[in-house]
Write a protein that holds these residues in place. Structure first.
Motif, PDB file in Angstrom:
ATOM      1  N   GLN A  90      53.835  39.897  97.472  1.00  0.00           N
ATOM      2  CA  GLN A  90      52.667  39.168  96.987  1.00  0.00           C
ATOM      3  C   GLN A  90      51.686  40.078  96.251  1.00  0.00           C
ATOM      4  O   GLN A  90      50.732  39.604  95.637  1.00  0.00           O
ATOM      5  CB  GLN A  90      51.979  38.463  98.154  1.00  0.00           C
ATOM      6  N   ASN A  91      51.912  41.366  96.350  1.00  0.00           N
ATOM      7  CA  ASN A  91      51.151  42.362  95.588  1.00  0.00           C
ATOM      8  C   ASN A  91      49.662  42.344  95.920  1.00  0.00           C
ATOM      9  O   ASN A  91      48.806  42.384  95.030  1.00  0.00           O
ATOM     10  CB  ASN A  91      51.357  42.139  94.077  1.00  0.00           C
ATOM     11  N   ILE A 187      55.400  40.023  92.679  1.00  0.00           N
ATOM     12  CA  ILE A 187      56.353  40.967  92.100  1.00  0.00           C
ATOM     13  C   ILE A 187      57.754  40.373  92.146  1.00  0.00           C
ATOM     14  O   ILE A 187      58.231  39.976  93.205  1.00  0.00           O
ATOM     15  CB  ILE A 187      56.330  42.302  92.871  1.00  0.00           C
ATOM     16  N   GLU A 188      58.391  40.327  91.008  1.00  0.00           N
ATOM     17  CA  GLU A 188      59.769  39.844  90.914  1.00  0.00           C
ATOM     18  C   GLU A 188      60.671  40.985  90.460  1.00  0.00           C
ATOM     19  O   GLU A 188      60.241  41.874  89.704  1.00  0.00           O
ATOM     20  CB  GLU A 188      59.875  38.676  89.937  1.00  0.00           C
ATOM     21  N   LEU A 189      61.921  40.957  90.900  1.00  0.00           N
ATOM     22  CA  LEU A 189      62.873  41.995  90.493  1.00  0.00           C
ATOM     23  C   LEU A 189      63.004  42.067  88.980  1.00  0.00           C
ATOM     24  O   LEU A 189      63.145  43.152  88.405  1.00  0.00           O
ATOM     25  CB  LEU A 189      64.238  41.723  91.129  1.00  0.00           C
ATOM     26  N   SER A 190      62.958  40.914  88.314  1.00  0.00           N
ATOM     27  CA  SER A 190      63.095  40.888  86.857  1.00  0.00           C
ATOM     28  C   SER A 190      61.961  41.660  86.189  1.00  0.00           C
ATOM     29  O   SER A 190      62.173  42.329  85.159  1.00  0.00           O
ATOM     30  CB  SER A 190      63.117  39.446  86.355  1.00  0.00           C
ATOM     31  N   MET A 191      60.772  41.602  86.754  1.00  0.00           N
ATOM     32  CA  MET A 191      59.630  42.331  86.197  1.00  0.00           C
ATOM     33  C   MET A 191      59.815  43.830  86.374  1.00  0.00           C
ATOM     34  O   MET A 191      59.522  44.623  85.466  1.00  0.00           O
ATOM     35  CB  MET A 191      58.346  41.852  86.865  1.00  0.00           C
ATOM     36  N   LEU A 192      60.297  44.235  87.526  1.00  0.00           N
ATOM     37  CA  LEU A 192      60.526  45.658  87.782  1.00  0.00           C
ATOM     38  C   LEU A 192      61.583  46.222  86.847  1.00  0.00           C
ATOM     39  O   LEU A 192      61.478  47.363  86.381  1.00  0.00           O
ATOM     40  CB  LEU A 192      60.938  45.861  89.239  1.00  0.00           C
ATOM     41  N   LYS A 193      62.584  45.426  86.539  1.00  0.00           N
ATOM     42  CA  LYS A 193      63.642  45.849  85.612  1.00  0.00           C
ATOM     43  C   LYS A 193      63.067  46.072  84.209  1.00  0.00           C
ATOM     44  O   LYS A 193      63.397  47.048  83.534  1.00  0.00           O
ATOM     45  CB  LYS A 193      64.754  44.804  85.562  1.00  0.00           C
ATOM     46  N   ILE A 194      62.201  45.171  83.778  1.00  0.00           N
ATOM     47  CA  ILE A 194      61.572  45.320  82.458  1.00  0.00           C
ATOM     48  C   ILE A 194      60.771  46.609  82.398  1.00  0.00           C
ATOM     49  O   ILE A 194      60.866  47.389  81.432  1.00  0.00           O
ATOM     50  CB  ILE A 194      60.651  44.113  82.156  1.00  0.00           C
ATOM     51  N   ILE A 195      59.971  46.853  83.437  1.00  0.00           N
ATOM     52  CA  ILE A 195      59.130  48.046  83.456  1.00  0.00           C
ATOM     53  C   ILE A 195      59.978  49.313  83.463  1.00  0.00           C
ATOM     54  O   ILE A 195      59.736  50.245  82.680  1.00  0.00           O
ATOM     55  CB  ILE A 195      58.209  48.031  84.695  1.00  0.00           C
ATOM     56  N   ASP A 196      60.983  49.341  84.322  1.00  0.00           N
ATOM     57  CA  ASP A 196      61.825  50.530  84.455  1.00  0.00           C
ATOM     58  C   ASP A 196      62.542  50.846  83.150  1.00  0.00           C
ATOM     59  O   ASP A 196      62.488  51.981  82.652  1.00  0.00           O
ATOM     60  CB  ASP A 196      62.829  50.307  85.582  1.00  0.00           C
ATOM     61  N   GLU A 197      63.190  49.851  82.573  1.00  0.00           N
ATOM     62  CA  GLU A 197      63.952  50.081  81.348  1.00  0.00           C
ATOM     63  C   GLU A 197      63.025  50.282  80.145  1.00  0.00           C
ATOM     64  O   GLU A 197      63.340  51.072  79.239  1.00  0.00           O
ATOM     65  CB  GLU A 197      64.916  48.927  81.107  1.00  0.00           C
TER      66      GLU A 197
END
Length: 275
Positions: A90-91, A187-197
């Motif tokens: 929930q951040n 926080i969603e996994l898809s968001m973390l993937k965007i940030i990381d890549e």
């Protein structure tokens, strides 16, 4: 004896008094220097533990593995899902507190398995006074902060690392990927993937100090780079926009305030760590 050499001696004296230590390891300059000093003082009686999760940049994991191999550090990597903790997903503003509590439970379990009494991390004097709920959590869980106890700040760490020819002595500070998402936005996994890549792509373009911060569930990506990188970023605009849109970002913006570590914390006030 110079100021930092005296502090280094105090650090070594703290460590030598331990039978064995577990070091919360990330591959950043702080935990790396602590691990190298621990190995120098205790030999094989050290264990570095990297708690890997979707919040950890893949580049950081790769570097941590390479550093451990290069310096002969005892390293254990464990997987963890912090998004299973409601306050993390929930951040909330105290997200880091709850996340670190979960990590500490893992570190304690491993320490018990290896009969290690002392858990250490790389928190240092420069972290004091900043918004660090995670440090509050680790202190509550009994994690030792030897850099603080020795009066060692970030500049000291970099100078010591440089003097012992540690290649990453000037490595920019990293942070968990959740810090790129505004507080109270899930926080969603898809968001973390965007940030990381996305940040990995910026690093490949030689933006070593940068942040890709997401807004509106990833609809907008706000790029932070130092002001002296603005011109280069504009020149690379087409490639950056194409890459980020390919990751799912609809709107790409440059933050004219420049690079700001912990910029989301600046909008919420400050909580001082008095541990």
């Amino acid at each position: 004896m110079s100021g930092y050499e005296d502090k280094l001696l105090k650090l070594e004296e703290q460590i030598v008094g331990k039978r064995s230590v577990l070091i919360a390891f990330s591959g950043g300059i702080d935990s790396t220097l602590l691990a190298i000093i621990a190995k120098r003082v205790l030999g094989s009686d050290h264990l570095c533990v990297l708690v890997n999760s979707p919040l950890v940049p893949k580049e950081d994991v790769k570097r941590a593995l390479e550093i451990a191999k290069e310096y002969g550090l005892n390293l254990k990597v464990v997987e963890h899902d912090p998004l299973s903790i409601p306050a993390v997903k929930q951040n909330a503003e105290d997200r880091c507190y709850h996340c670190k509590k979960g990590i500490c439970r893992i570190l304690k379990e491993i320490a018990n398995e290896h009969n290690i009494e002392t858990i250490m991390d790389g928190t240092n004097m420069s972290d004091l006074g900043e918004y660090r709920p995670g440090t509050k959590a680790t202190s509550e869980e009994g994690v030792v902060h030897p850099f603080i106890d020795a009066g060692i700040a970030k500049d000291d760490i970099r100078q010591i690392a440089k003097d012992i020819d540690l290649a990453i002595w000037d490595l920019p500070s990293s942070a968990c990927l959740a810090s790129r998402i505004p507080y109270n936005e899930t926080i969603e996994l898809s968001m973390l993937k965007i940030i990381d890549e996305g940040e990995a792509f910026l690093h490949d373009l030689d933006f070593k100090r940068c942040r890709l911060r997401l807004h509106n569930a990833g609809e907008m990506g706000r790029i932070e780079v130092p002001e002296d990188g603005f011109e280069k970023l504009i020149l690379e605009r087409d490639a950056i926009v194409q890459r980020l849109k390919g990751l799912g970002v609809q709107y790409v913006a440059l933050d004219l305030n420049g690079y700001q570590s912990g910029s989301f914390d600046k909008t919420r006030g400050s909580q001082i760590f008095n541990g």
